[in-house]
Write a protein that holds these residues in place. Structure first.
Motif, short mmCIF file in Angstrom:
data_model
loop_
_atom_site.label_atom_id
_atom_site.label_comp_id
_atom_site.label_asym_id
_atom_site.label_seq_id
_atom_site.Cartn_x
_atom_site.Cartn_y
_atom_site.Cartn_z
N HIS A 36 56.57 45.98 -45.06
CA HIS A 36 57.27 46.74 -44.02
C HIS A 36 56.35 46.96 -42.82
CE1 HIS A 36 59.67 48.66 -47.53
NE2 HIS A 36 60.50 47.85 -46.91
N LYS B 202 64.97 43.39 -38.48
CA LYS B 202 64.79 43.42 -39.93
C LYS B 202 63.91 42.26 -40.38
CE LYS B 202 67.68 45.36 -42.53
NZ LYS B 202 68.77 45.50 -43.51
N GLY B 203 63.27 42.45 -41.50
CA GLY B 203 62.42 41.39 -42.05
C GLY B 203 63.25 40.52 -42.97
N SER C 33 65.20 51.64 -46.59
CA SER C 33 65.06 52.82 -47.44
C SER C 33 63.60 53.25 -47.53
CB SER C 33 65.62 52.59 -48.86
OG SER C 33 66.24 51.38 -49.00
N TYR C 34 62.70 52.30 -47.44
CA TYR C 34 61.27 52.61 -47.43
C TYR C 34 60.87 53.54 -48.58
CZ TYR C 34 61.59 50.66 -42.74
OH TYR C 34 61.83 49.84 -41.66
N LEU D 169 56.98 40.65 -51.66
CA LEU D 169 56.77 42.09 -51.84
C LEU D 169 58.03 42.90 -51.57
CD1 LEU D 169 54.54 44.15 -52.32
CD2 LEU D 169 53.88 43.96 -49.92
N SER E 286 59.85 47.10 -52.30
CA SER E 286 59.60 48.46 -52.79
C SER E 286 59.93 48.54 -54.28
CB SER E 286 60.46 49.46 -52.02
OG SER E 286 60.09 49.49 -50.68
N ARG F 107 62.76 37.89 -46.09
CA ARG F 107 61.80 37.35 -47.04
C ARG F 107 62.20 35.97 -47.54
NH1 ARG F 107 61.68 42.97 -50.07
NH2 ARG F 107 63.76 42.80 -49.17
N TYR G 59 53.29 38.45 -47.78
CA TYR G 59 54.14 39.58 -48.16
C TYR G 59 55.54 39.14 -48.57
CZ TYR G 59 50.51 42.13 -45.66
OH TYR G 59 49.30 42.64 -45.23
P1 ADP Z 1 63.05 46.85 -49.98
O1 ADP Z 1 63.95 45.64 -49.90
O2 ADP Z 1 61.61 46.51 -50.18
O3 ADP Z 1 63.55 47.95 -50.86
P2 ADP Z 1 64.02 48.20 -47.62
O4 ADP Z 1 65.42 48.29 -48.01
O5 ADP Z 1 63.33 49.47 -47.33
O6 ADP Z 1 63.04 47.45 -48.57
O7 ADP Z 1 63.88 47.18 -46.41
C1 ADP Z 1 63.75 47.47 -45.08
C2 ADP Z 1 63.58 46.20 -44.28
O8 ADP Z 1 62.30 45.65 -44.52
C3 ADP Z 1 64.56 45.09 -44.62
O9 ADP Z 1 64.88 44.42 -43.42
C4 ADP Z 1 63.79 44.19 -45.53
O10 ADP Z 1 64.25 42.87 -45.48
C5 ADP Z 1 62.42 44.30 -44.92
N1 ADP Z 1 61.35 44.01 -45.86
C6 ADP Z 1 61.15 44.59 -47.05
N2 ADP Z 1 60.04 44.08 -47.65
C7 ADP Z 1 59.54 43.17 -46.78
C8 ADP Z 1 58.42 42.29 -46.81
N3 ADP Z 1 57.62 42.25 -47.86
N4 ADP Z 1 58.21 41.49 -45.75
C9 ADP Z 1 59.05 41.52 -44.70
N5 ADP Z 1 60.13 42.30 -44.61
C10 ADP Z 1 60.38 43.12 -45.63
#
Ligand code: ADP
Length: 167
Positions: free
Chosen positions: A22, A94-95, A14-15, A133, A135, A97, A130
């Motif tokens: 991210h 995807k990240g 969603s950013y 961390l 959003s 955490r 991170y």
């Molecule tokens: P959030 O969970 O912060 O609202 P998003 O839904 O936009 O973020 O996540 C987009 C992708 O980025 C997902 O795969 C999420 O796991 C990954 N992500 C979000 N924050 C981090 C972070 N601090 N380190 C690594 N990956 C992240």
């Protein structure tokens, strides 16, 4: 084996807004893969719940990734596997955490595999600095006047100050 497409991957999210966490995943992906498409989810049902519009989120990602030649940002509002296919991507990156992300991502990866077995889900472990961390956390901090300048790119920090000041 599925046909090998080009070295494109999609980094979806969603950013709202993009954070340094991210950017870390996007940057690392851009070092491994030929082309990275950052996919910004535009969910019309959640429009009033986001701090930034999809266009604004896209603009902030573009500013923050301007130095990375093989990264582009695109908005999508269809199924992620469809968006990946349209983008010419063979995989979704995807990240991850913490354990809490794992359960959800495990389910999503299985669902996406069922929808299209030709699109692979790849998980990149968050960098330790991170791993806390999100959003949501950044928005909460900023709402209460906390300093988020170490957690998000500078244009995001400025945009948040403006947006929250308007409210
Ligand atoms: P959030 O969970 O912060 O609202 P998003 O839904 O936009 O973020 O996540 C987009 C992708 O980025 C997902 O795969 C999420 O796991 C990954 N992500 C979000 N924050 C981090 C972070 N601090 N380190 C690594 N990956 C992240």
């Amino acid at each position: 084996m599925a046909e090998r497409r080009d070295g494109t991957v999609v980094c979806p999210g969603s950013y709202d807004p993009v954070t340094n966490g991210h950017i870390d995943i996007i940057t690392r992906s851009s070092e491994v893969f030929e082309r990275v498409v950052v996919g910004i989810v535009n969910n019309p049902m959640r429009k009033d719940k986001t701090l930034f519009t999809a266009e604004e989120r896209k603009g902030l990602i573009e500013e923050a990734t301007a130095g990375l030649g093989n990264v582009e940002a695109r908005i999508f509002s269809n199924l992620l596997v469809e968006f990946a296919r349209e983008s010419g991507a063979r995989a979704i990156v995807k990240g991850l955490r913490a354990i809490s992300d794992f359960e959800y991502e495990f389910e999503m990866a299985q669902l996406n595999r069922k929808l299209d077995p030709g699109i692979e889900s790849i998980y990149m472990i968050a960098s330790p600095q991170y791993s806390f961390l999100s959003s949501t956390g950044v928005k909460e901090m900023a709402t209460f006047g906390g300093d988020v300048s170490d957690l998000v790119p500078a244009p995001v920090s400025a945009a948040m100050t403006r947006r929250l000041g308007d409210r």
